[in-house]
Design a protein around this motif. Sequence first.
Motif, PDB file in Angstrom:
ATOM      1  N   SER A  98       0.812  -1.214   0.000  1.00 61.22           N
ATOM      2  CA  SER A  98       0.000   0.000   0.000  1.00 61.22           C
ATOM      3  C   SER A  98       0.848   1.269   0.000  1.00 61.22           C
ATOM      4  N   ASP A  99       2.165   1.123  -0.114  1.00 60.22           N
ATOM      5  CA  ASP A  99       3.056   2.288  -0.112  1.00 60.22           C
ATOM      6  C   ASP A  99       4.292   1.931  -0.933  1.00 60.22           C
ATOM      7  N   LEU A 100       4.155   1.936  -2.236  1.00 66.15           N
ATOM      8  CA  LEU A 100       5.227   1.498  -3.121  1.00 66.15           C
ATOM      9  C   LEU A 100       6.328   2.551  -3.213  1.00 66.15           C
ATOM     10  N   PRO A 101       7.575   2.141  -3.136  1.00 64.00           N
ATOM     11  CA  PRO A 101       8.697   3.084  -3.160  1.00 64.00           C
ATOM     12  C   PRO A 101       9.077   3.478  -4.579  1.00 64.00           C
ATOM     13  N   ARG A 123      -7.993  -1.862  -1.738  1.00 66.82           N
ATOM     14  CA  ARG A 123      -8.158  -0.496  -2.264  1.00 66.82           C
ATOM     15  C   ARG A 123      -6.862   0.296  -2.172  1.00 66.82           C
ATOM     16  N   ALA A 124      -6.171   0.205  -1.045  1.00 70.47           N
ATOM     17  CA  ALA A 124      -4.924   0.948  -0.888  1.00 70.47           C
ATOM     18  C   ALA A 124      -3.877   0.470  -1.886  1.00 70.47           C
ATOM     19  N   MET A 125      -3.795  -0.838  -2.096  1.00 68.72           N
ATOM     20  CA  MET A 125      -2.829  -1.365  -3.055  1.00 68.72           C
ATOM     21  C   MET A 125      -3.166  -0.920  -4.465  1.00 68.72           C
ATOM     22  N   MET A 126      -4.434  -0.997  -4.840  1.00 68.04           N
ATOM     23  CA  MET A 126      -4.818  -0.628  -6.199  1.00 68.04           C
ATOM     24  C   MET A 126      -4.637   0.872  -6.438  1.00 68.04           C
ATOM     25  N   ARG A 127      -4.837   1.696  -5.433  1.00 64.25           N
ATOM     26  CA  ARG A 127      -4.595   3.124  -5.601  1.00 64.25           C
ATOM     27  C   ARG A 127      -3.105   3.398  -5.811  1.00 64.25           C
TER      28      ARG A 127
END
Length: 248
Positions: A98-101, A123-127
């Motif tokens: 959910s927080d890609l670098p 949802r967080a991952m897809m966003r």
Amino acid sequence: MQNLQPAWTPGSWTDVVDLRDFYDGSLGQSTRRLLRRHLRQLWPDTHDLRILGLGFATPLLRPFLNEAERVIAVMPANQGVLHWPPEGPGLTVLADESDLPLPDSSMDRIVLMHALESTEQVRAMMREVWRVLADGGRLVIIAPNRRGIWARLERTPFGNGRPYTGGQLARMLRDNMFTPVSLSGALFLPPTTSRVMLRSAPAFEQVGRRWFQTFAGVNIVEATKQIYAATPSRASKRRAYVIAPQGF
């Protein structure tokens, strides 16, 4: 008798060592070849493109190493990380899905495998996927098919986590600012280790894709980014990620 009752557990990640061991085995090698073929049909030319694999997508990424401009594999923290490719500099990163670098709009192609069915943060991952995918980029999701036998057997990683129908995948994508453009199935052969059966896997794929899409082991959906959608809001938080050490 083999228990075919589903044991679907949302948010249940398969350990990275178990994933590696599966794809090193005979059934996993056949699975890898079949899924690579499907992906290559969707992406026949990736020259000068930047490709991201999220989850455990490295079995599908090797054909792009000498073709694409850049290939990166992000493995979620709850799954674990392995050094890849084994013969060269590491291209894997451990991170929260959910927080890609990665910078905004930095990837031209993204493939999710062993990710969507496992995360509790859909949802967080897809966003985040939406954020890092370039305008005009393409996303491919490979997820266990709720109606297929692979989702009901724990002998493969596709029997872990939450499976999806094609319709559920399409709705999830639209809800997260993507437009589905194609849906197909793969892995029509039951998950067997019989060498005779595995040699027949390509024939099963041809017949299955034509007549038995409903019973595919996995659904493969390709989507584009809705560039007219508002930029998703993201909570500000410190990134924490680790590059897999050399020689792991």
